[in-house]
Scaffold this active site. Structure first.
Site, short mmCIF file in Angstrom:
data_model
loop_
_atom_site.label_atom_id
_atom_site.label_comp_id
_atom_site.label_asym_id
_atom_site.label_seq_id
_atom_site.Cartn_x
_atom_site.Cartn_y
_atom_site.Cartn_z
N TYR A 9 -2.07 36.98 9.07
CA TYR A 9 -0.74 37.50 9.36
C TYR A 9 -0.17 38.25 8.16
O TYR A 9 -0.30 37.82 7.01
CB TYR A 9 0.22 36.36 9.74
CG TYR A 9 1.62 36.88 9.97
CD1 TYR A 9 2.00 37.40 11.20
CD2 TYR A 9 2.55 36.93 8.92
CE1 TYR A 9 3.27 37.93 11.39
CE2 TYR A 9 3.82 37.46 9.11
CZ TYR A 9 4.17 37.96 10.36
OH TYR A 9 5.41 38.50 10.54
N ASN A 38 18.93 72.36 37.74
CA ASN A 38 17.83 72.09 36.81
C ASN A 38 17.09 70.79 37.12
O ASN A 38 17.71 69.80 37.49
CB ASN A 38 18.36 72.03 35.37
CG ASN A 38 18.95 73.36 34.93
OD1 ASN A 38 18.48 74.42 35.35
ND2 ASN A 38 19.98 73.31 34.12
N LYS A 46 22.87 77.51 38.32
CA LYS A 46 21.68 76.72 37.96
C LYS A 46 21.61 75.36 38.65
O LYS A 46 22.60 74.69 38.90
CB LYS A 46 21.66 76.48 36.44
CG LYS A 46 21.34 77.69 35.61
CD LYS A 46 19.95 78.27 35.84
CE LYS A 46 18.84 77.42 35.26
NZ LYS A 46 18.83 77.43 33.79
N GLU A 57 11.87 66.88 33.82
CA GLU A 57 11.69 67.30 32.42
C GLU A 57 11.77 66.11 31.46
O GLU A 57 11.00 66.03 30.49
CB GLU A 57 12.76 68.32 32.04
CG GLU A 57 12.57 69.66 32.71
CD GLU A 57 13.79 70.53 32.51
OE1 GLU A 57 13.75 71.39 31.62
OE2 GLU A 57 14.79 70.35 33.23
N SER A 89 24.21 73.65 35.04
CA SER A 89 24.36 74.18 33.69
C SER A 89 25.85 74.28 33.39
O SER A 89 26.66 74.58 34.27
CB SER A 89 23.71 75.56 33.62
OG SER A 89 24.26 76.29 32.54
N HIS A 144 -7.03 76.77 36.63
CA HIS A 144 -6.54 77.69 35.58
C HIS A 144 -5.13 78.22 35.93
O HIS A 144 -4.77 79.32 35.52
CB HIS A 144 -7.49 78.88 35.38
CG HIS A 144 -8.93 78.48 35.28
ND1 HIS A 144 -9.54 78.17 34.09
CD2 HIS A 144 -9.87 78.32 36.24
CE1 HIS A 144 -10.80 77.84 34.30
NE2 HIS A 144 -11.03 77.91 35.61
#
Ligand code: ARG
Length: 470
Positions: free
Chosen positions: A326, A294, A292, A299, A286, A165
């Protein structure tokens, strides 16, 4: 009138029954050469095998076969050199190559399409393409798994909080955590092997849909092209794209696993977690905030999983409404497939390259691993080992946690008297608050004890080595 490639009716290879040229909008709308040119190698290999079979069966002359094979080889060389002219008005890769062959060798080229249709041709090309994609993806998965195992070995002593959790739950070895991903990627490799097996069936010889009326030898073509079997039903063979869905499904799950791993890296690299720092080579800055760093690679791997999942849904949706056999809809199978192959291969490679560059903060990992009463289960287990029923032990330690929380203290702040007050067992034994002991106790197969994790790691390594030598 026939043109120089032997084409009629607006210059199309299929133009015999047409008297007017195709509308320019239609030509642009239906052409697939912009993307299916990627299948040129498979298309040429398939045509060479087909021509050899036709000659072997006495359907065409040996001299025609030789001219066809030499011509196709020359075209392949031209394509590879970048000097081949792909033409939109020649629709797709099959017609582009066939028309170019006719220009090059004349009459024999016009015999190549005997006992064949573009419908069984494209299905054959695509199966060869998927087969190769499975092999390449499996190789990249092996490299990624190797990187995970190496990192697990390098970080053999690093401890991190284990979560459920997303709440700190119990301490685990970082190696244990990394090897969990190795398990996922090993299953992905297995799925790709299975997908490859199902793709490895030859459709050529099915004709347009009903089979062909010539004494062909399909097994010969299958052997030439490395297929394990020939398709059993021509209607199915020209319209089946299950093997595409299989590949998409295996890729989507592999990308899902990669996305989960990436999400961990994003979290761990945050100041809040502070468990890992990223190398300059694998992070970006950044344009406005000078401080920064990153985790863009992680991501994007997470973000690109969305495309691959979307492509799986596209393939299923494409198929669901099609009657046998087809239909031109099937041309839409290619771009998402190519996109998934490229996205998967690139994502696997970049994450595998990033892993060794991760620097873990072992001190912070250790501190976080025992904070927030993460050893509560171990205290309860200690009572159980002294004969206390588990539910009672759970309650006793739960009350102790509540008390500490109320008083703003941790287990380490409690005195021996306070422990003894909580349960008499603690009057005889010091409370089990050792991190090493908590880890070592979980030594059954699959657990986080250092010896169990070392066994997992070595088992993973030998499994990988076995796959590599296959
Ligand atoms: N470009 C077509 C495809 O990708 C090739 C097969 C076309 N067959 C046909 N009968 N129009 O599906």
């Amino acid at each position: 009138m026939a043109d120089e490639a032997g084409q009629q009716g607006g210059g199309k290879l299929w133009g015999g029954r047409f008297s007017a040229p195709t509308d320019a909008l239609v030509e642009a709308y239906t052409a697939s050469i912009a993307f299916d040119r990627r299948l040129y190698r498979e298309d040429i290999a398939g045509s060479i095998a087909h021509a050899r079979m036709l000659a072997k069966q006495g359907i065409i002359e040996d001299a025609d076969r030789d001219a066809i094979v030499d011509g196709l080889r020359a075209i392949e060389t031209e394509i590879e050199a970048g000097s081949f002219e792909f033409r939109d008005d020649r629709e797709d890769i099959h017609l582009n190559i066939e028309a170019a062959l006719a220009e090059r060798i004349g009459e024999p080229a016009r015999r190549l399409h005997t006992a064949r249709s573009r419908n069984d041709q494209v299905a054959t090309d695509l199966r060869m393409f998927v087969r190769a994609a499975c092999d390449e993806a499996a190789a990249r998965l092996r490299a990624l798994r190797g990187a995970l195992i190496d990192l697990a070995e390098r970080e053999v002593e690093t401890v991190v909080p284990g979560y459920t959790h997303l709440q700190r739950a119990q301490p685990v070895l970082l190696a244990h955590h990394l090897l969990a991903y190795e398990e996922m990627f090993a299953r992905d490799a297995e799925r790709l092997r299975q997908a490859r097996g199902r793709a490895n069936v030859l459709p050529l010889g099915s004709g347009a849909l009903a089979g062909v009326g010539y004494p062909i030898d399909r097994d010969f073509v299958a052997r030439e092209l490395g297929f394990e079997a020939v398709s059993a039903n021509s209607l199915d063979a020209v319209s089946d794209r299950d093997f595409v869905v299989d590949f998409h499904a295996a890729a989507a799950l592999a990308m899902t696993h990669l996305s989960r791993l990436s999400e961990e890296i994003v979290l761990w690299a945050s100041a809040e977690f502070g468990l890992v720092s990223l190398d300059d080579a694998f992070s970006t800055g950044s344009s406005i905030m000078p401080q920064k760093r990153n985790p863009d690679v992680a991501e994007l791997a997470r973000g690109k999983s969305a495309r691959v999942i979307g492509n799986l849904v596209q393939a299923l949706t494409l198929l669901k409404g099609q009657p046998l056999a087809y239909n031109r809809d099937l041309q839409e199978d290619k771009e998402p497939l190519f996109d998934t192959v490229d996205t998967l291969l690139d994502s696997l490679a970049v994450v595998a390259a990033m892993l060794p560059s991760l620097r873990f903060d072992a001190e912070r990992g250790r501190a976080a691993a025992v904070a927030n009463f993460a050893l509560a289960t171990d205290l309860a287990d200690q009572l159980v080992r002294s004969g206390v029923p588990f539910r009672e032990a759970h309650e006793v330690i739960g009350a102790l946690v509540a008390r500490c929380e109320q008083e703003g203290r941790t287990f380490d702040d409690l005195t021996p008297e306070e422990f003894a007050e909580a349960h008499p067992v603690f009057a005889e034994q010091p409370p089990a608050l050792g991190l090493e002991a908590a880890l070592a106790a979980r030594s059954a197969t699959g657990g986080t004890a250092p010896d169990a994790v070392a066994r997992q790691r070595e088992a993973a390594r030998s499994r990988l080595a076995a796959e590599e030598s296959e």
